[in-house]
Design a protein around this motif. Structure first.
Motif, PDB file in Angstrom:
ATOM      1  N   PRO A  80       0.756  -1.288   0.149  1.00 14.53           N
ATOM      2  CA  PRO A  80       0.151   0.078   0.115  1.00 14.53           C
ATOM      3  C   PRO A  80       0.864   1.611   0.086  1.00 14.53           C
ATOM      4  CG  PRO A  80      -0.736  -0.829   1.921  1.00 14.53           C
ATOM      5  CD  PRO A  80       0.487  -1.844   0.876  1.00 14.53           C
ATOM      6  N   ASN A  81      -0.114   2.554  -0.490  1.00 17.32           N
ATOM      7  CA  ASN A  81       0.686   3.547  -0.776  1.00 17.32           C
ATOM      8  C   ASN A  81       2.339   3.658  -1.398  1.00 17.32           C
ATOM      9  OD1 ASN A  81      -1.366   3.903   1.156  1.00 17.32           O
ATOM     10  ND2 ASN A  81       0.356   6.275   2.012  1.00 17.32           N
ATOM     11  N   CYS A  82       1.999   3.144  -2.272  1.00 16.54           N
ATOM     12  CA  CYS A  82       3.734   2.366  -3.204  1.00 16.54           C
ATOM     13  C   CYS A  82       3.588   2.746  -4.210  1.00 16.54           C
ATOM     14  CB  CYS A  82       4.333   1.612  -2.638  1.00 16.54           C
ATOM     15  SG  CYS A  82       5.234   1.009  -1.274  1.00 16.54           S
ATOM     16  N   PHE A  83       4.505   2.994  -5.859  1.00 18.90           N
ATOM     17  CA  PHE A  83       4.417   3.021  -6.513  1.00 18.90           C
ATOM     18  C   PHE A  83       5.979   3.435  -6.817  1.00 18.90           C
ATOM     19  CE2 PHE A  83       5.116   7.197  -5.487  1.00 18.90           C
ATOM     20  CZ  PHE A  83       5.936   7.690  -6.212  1.00 18.90           C
ATOM     21  N   VAL A  84       5.469   2.883  -8.088  1.00 14.59           N
ATOM     22  CA  VAL A  84       7.003   2.783  -9.275  1.00 14.59           C
ATOM     23  C   VAL A  84       7.650   3.326 -10.153  1.00 14.59           C
ATOM     24  CG1 VAL A  84       8.445   1.104 -10.882  1.00 14.59           C
ATOM     25  CG2 VAL A  84       6.816   0.558  -9.557  1.00 14.59           C
ATOM     26  N   ALA A  85       8.793   4.389  -9.730  1.00 16.51           N
ATOM     27  CA  ALA A  85       9.683   5.568 -10.570  1.00 16.51           C
ATOM     28  C   ALA A  85      11.092   5.479 -10.715  1.00 16.51           C
ATOM     29  CB  ALA A  85       9.036   6.915  -9.622  1.00 16.51           C
ATOM     30  N   GLU A  86      11.768   6.302 -11.105  1.00 12.48           N
ATOM     31  CA  GLU A  86      12.697   6.645 -11.404  1.00 12.48           C
ATOM     32  C   GLU A  86      13.446   8.233 -11.152  1.00 12.48           C
ATOM     33  OE1 GLU A  86      13.773   5.620 -16.159  1.00 12.48           O
ATOM     34  OE2 GLU A  86      13.346   3.517 -15.430  1.00 12.48           O
ATOM     35  N   ILE A  87      15.005   8.088 -10.450  1.00  5.74           N
ATOM     36  CA  ILE A  87      15.203   9.119 -10.207  1.00  5.74           C
ATOM     37  C   ILE A  87      15.573   9.772 -11.534  1.00  5.74           C
ATOM     38  CG2 ILE A  87      17.704   9.702  -9.431  1.00  5.74           C
ATOM     39  CD1 ILE A  87      17.821   7.722  -7.558  1.00  5.74           C
ATOM     40  N   THR A  88      15.383  10.731 -11.795  1.00  7.31           N
ATOM     41  CA  THR A  88      15.935  11.236 -13.130  1.00  7.31           C
ATOM     42  C   THR A  88      17.042  12.662 -12.454  1.00  7.31           C
ATOM     43  OG1 THR A  88      13.430  13.375 -12.310  1.00  7.31           O
ATOM     44  CG2 THR A  88      13.444  10.700 -14.356  1.00  7.31           C
ATOM     45  N   SER A  89      16.909  12.788 -11.405  1.00  9.35           N
ATOM     46  CA  SER A  89      18.167  13.786 -11.107  1.00  9.35           C
ATOM     47  C   SER A  89      18.279  13.885  -9.471  1.00  9.35           C
ATOM     48  CB  SER A  89      17.946  15.231 -10.944  1.00  9.35           C
ATOM     49  OG  SER A  89      16.688  15.762 -10.880  1.00  9.35           O
ATOM     50  N   GLU A  90      19.739  13.944  -9.260  1.00  9.27           N
ATOM     51  CA  GLU A  90      20.205  13.743  -8.342  1.00  9.27           C
ATOM     52  C   GLU A  90      20.730  15.285  -7.474  1.00  9.27           C
ATOM     53  OE1 GLU A  90      23.401  11.222  -6.643  1.00  9.27           O
ATOM     54  OE2 GLU A  90      21.840  10.039  -7.397  1.00  9.27           O
ATOM     55  N   LEU A  91      20.890  15.756  -6.361  1.00 10.98           N
ATOM     56  CA  LEU A  91      21.828  16.744  -5.731  1.00 10.98           C
ATOM     57  C   LEU A  91      22.627  16.479  -4.445  1.00 10.98           C
ATOM     58  CD1 LEU A  91      19.955  20.171  -6.880  1.00 10.98           C
ATOM     59  CD2 LEU A  91      21.870  19.827  -8.032  1.00 10.98           C
ATOM     60  N   ALA A  92      23.627  16.732  -4.375  1.00  7.22           N
ATOM     61  CA  ALA A  92      24.058  16.505  -2.743  1.00  7.22           C
ATOM     62  C   ALA A  92      24.450  16.916  -2.471  1.00  7.22           C
ATOM     63  CB  ALA A  92      25.808  15.121  -3.668  1.00  7.22           C
ATOM     64  N   PHE A  93      24.097  17.699  -1.374  1.00  5.11           N
ATOM     65  CA  PHE A  93      24.756  18.994  -0.550  1.00  5.11           C
ATOM     66  C   PHE A  93      25.037  18.116   1.273  1.00  5.11           C
ATOM     67  CE2 PHE A  93      23.238  22.430   2.779  1.00  5.11           C
ATOM     68  CZ  PHE A  93      24.184  23.031   2.607  1.00  5.11           C
ATOM     69  N   GLY A  94      26.046  18.303   1.551  1.00  6.33           N
ATOM     70  CA  GLY A  94      26.664  17.817   2.544  1.00  6.33           C
ATOM     71  C   GLY A  94      27.018  16.226   2.737  1.00  6.33           C
ATOM     72  N   SER A  95      25.867  15.959   3.704  1.00  5.11           N
ATOM     73  CA  SER A  95      25.752  14.726   3.854  1.00  5.11           C
ATOM     74  C   SER A  95      23.919  13.948   4.101  1.00  5.11           C
ATOM     75  CB  SER A  95      25.624  14.268   5.729  1.00  5.11           C
ATOM     76  OG  SER A  95      24.748  15.131   6.354  1.00  5.11           O
ATOM     77  N   THR A  96      23.250  14.866   2.627  1.00  7.48           N
ATOM     78  CA  THR A  96      22.467  14.634   1.826  1.00  7.48           C
ATOM     79  C   THR A  96      22.437  14.442   0.419  1.00  7.48           C
ATOM     80  OG1 THR A  96      21.243  15.735   4.530  1.00  7.48           O
ATOM     81  CG2 THR A  96      19.771  15.771   2.466  1.00  7.48           C
ATOM     82  N   TYR A  97      21.441  14.015   0.332  1.00 15.80           N
ATOM     83  CA  TYR A  97      21.163  13.769  -1.064  1.00 15.80           C
ATOM     84  C   TYR A  97      19.705  13.904  -1.105  1.00 15.80           C
ATOM     85  CZ  TYR A  97      25.796  11.332  -1.753  1.00 15.80           C
ATOM     86  OH  TYR A  97      27.342  10.992  -2.186  1.00 15.80           O
ATOM     87  N   THR A  98      19.361  14.773  -2.344  1.00 18.43           N
ATOM     88  CA  THR A  98      17.921  15.292  -2.680  1.00 18.43           C
ATOM     89  C   THR A  98      17.598  13.937  -4.321  1.00 18.43           C
ATOM     90  OG1 THR A  98      17.721  17.222  -1.568  1.00 18.43           O
ATOM     91  CG2 THR A  98      16.215  17.197  -3.371  1.00 18.43           C
ATOM     92  N   LEU A  99      16.521  13.775  -4.110  1.00 18.57           N
ATOM     93  CA  LEU A  99      16.677  12.932  -5.184  1.00 18.57           C
ATOM     94  C   LEU A  99      15.190  13.675  -6.440  1.00 18.57           C
ATOM     95  CD1 LEU A  99      17.358   9.418  -4.129  1.00 18.57           C
ATOM     96  CD2 LEU A  99      18.770  10.836  -4.828  1.00 18.57           C
ATOM     97  N   ARG A 100      15.260  13.573  -7.671  1.00 15.85           N
ATOM     98  CA  ARG A 100      13.692  13.996  -8.142  1.00 15.85           C
ATOM     99  C   ARG A 100      13.427  12.891  -8.493  1.00 15.85           C
ATOM    100  NH1 ARG A 100      10.993  17.691 -10.987  1.00 15.85           N
ATOM    101  NH2 ARG A 100       9.960  16.184 -13.064  1.00 15.85           N
ATOM    102  N   LEU A 101      12.448  11.565  -8.537  1.00 16.96           N
ATOM    103  CA  LEU A 101      11.757  10.600  -8.996  1.00 16.96           C
ATOM    104  C   LEU A 101      10.225  11.102  -9.588  1.00 16.96           C
ATOM    105  CD1 LEU A 101      12.760   9.788  -5.369  1.00 16.96           C
ATOM    106  CD2 LEU A 101      12.582   8.029  -6.977  1.00 16.96           C
TER     107      LEU A 101
END
Length: 354
Positions: free
Chosen positions: A289-310
């Motif tokens: 439940p509450n899930c769907f399939v997606a692909e990472i299309t971009s990512e940004l690294a900032f310090g110890s955190t990664y921001t992903l667009r899916l």
């Protein structure tokens, strides 16, 4: 306690703000030009509202209907503003002692020693501002604001002129002082991180209006509207349709939520980026439940955190997810693009569509 309910017209700008502060730190948060500093100026007595009421420690200091308007110097408030305003021709000790006119030399010296110890600037008393760092000058200015016993402390972007390292030190200093001061602290900031670190309660102000005034956790986890969600850094806000019960539809996918919704209701649903979860896809496994399939299309690294667009593969919304470096490495996100995205029901916040 400080209570404010004020209205003021300034050309085409209308200020209409309500909040209160007890023995706590209240942050007035919003974008530049939203009316935060004008609100603080009204509480301090530096700007007269057109109507409303302001009370400090149970004493009315402004009442439009009764024509009460107590002078700033009689409101018994400590003030600290963005521009460090220590007197360059005075030593740190002399700056701190400046408000103590009429005190005996012994009482004045004792109070200066107490404040220097409180703010950890015991060794700086004989130095002039030019011999002090920006953070040290701000500590001296804060000590001066607290020299006389006050019924509240007002801070207007007090750390914004400092570099990030000093800002972090002074934020920690203010958190340490809060219990010792035992007075309301009202702090203006447009810095989201600062608001999150300092506030017990937050008043979100936009275009002169209080959009939400609530405990910090409630504002960040349960914004009152799409506008508050955007102002407090929520990047995932979706138009949704109520399916009845505790289910909504987002971009063709049904999601469980934590609150009941009416069938057919037009809604906004928000989830913070750090609450979006990534799961591995196992062949032949049904989606939970509450899930769907997606692909990472971009990512940004900032310090110890990664921001992903899916972006969804099939139905589902485009989401932004934040992942810290350890799970990023453990999951092998750098070498894998397709994921199951989970939006947990308890983290999906439902709002009336704006």
């Amino acid at each position: 306690m400080i209570v404010a309910d004020i209205q003021k017209r300034l050309g085409t700008f209308e200020l209409d703000v309500q909040f209160d502060a007890d023995h706590e730190t209240v942050v007035l948060f919003g974008r530049s030009g939203s009316g935060k500093s004008r609100t603080l100026a009204a509480v301090a007595g530096l700007m007269r509202p057109d109507s409303g009421r302001i009370a400090i420690a149970g004493r009315t200091v402004y009442d439009g209907a009764s024509r009460i308007d107590v002078a700033p110097q009689q409101r018994n408030l400590g003030l600290l503003f963005q521009q460090i305003a220590v007197f360059p021709h005075m030593t740190a000790d002399e700056n701190i002692a400046y408000p103590l006119t009429g005190w005996s030399a012994e009482a004045r010296d004792r109070r200066v020693r107490e404040l220097k110890e409180l703010l950890r600037i015991e060794d700086l008393g004989a130095r002039y501002p030019a011999q002090l760092s920006g953070g040290q000058q701000q500590r001296v200015a804060l000590a001066r604001a607290l020299a006389r016993p006050v019924d509240g402390l007002l801070l207007d972007e007090p750390f914004s002129a400092l570099d990030e390292g000093l800002r972090g030190d002074l934020r920690a200093e203010l958190l340490r002082l809060r219990s010792d001061l035992d007075v309301p602290v009202i702090c203006v900031t447009h810095d989201l991180r600062e608001a999150h670190l300092l506030a017990d309660r937050i008043a979100v102000i936009e275009a002169g209006r209080t959009l939400q005034f609530a405990p910090r956790g409630e504002v960040f986890q349960h914004p009152a509207s799409r506008q508050v969600a955007e102002l407090t850094g929520v990047r995932n806000i979706f138009a949704a349709r109520g399916l009845g019960g505790s289910r909504v539809e987002l971009d063709g996918v049904a999601f469980e939520v934590a609150t009941p919704v009416a069938a057919g209701a037009t809604l906004d649903v928000a989830i913070r980026s750090e609450r979006c979860l990534l799961r591995r896809i196992e062949p032949g496994e049904a989606l939970p439940p509450n899930c769907f399939v997606a692909e990472i299309t971009s990512e940004l690294a900032f310090g110890s955190t990664y921001t992903l667009r899916l972006d969804p593969v099939g139905p589902g919304p485009t989401v932004e997810a934040e992942v810290s470096s350890h799970p990023y490495d453990v999951l092998g996100i750098a070498t894998r693009k397709r994921w199951v995205v989970e939006l947990p029901a308890n983290d999906l916040h439902v709002m009336q569509a704006s």
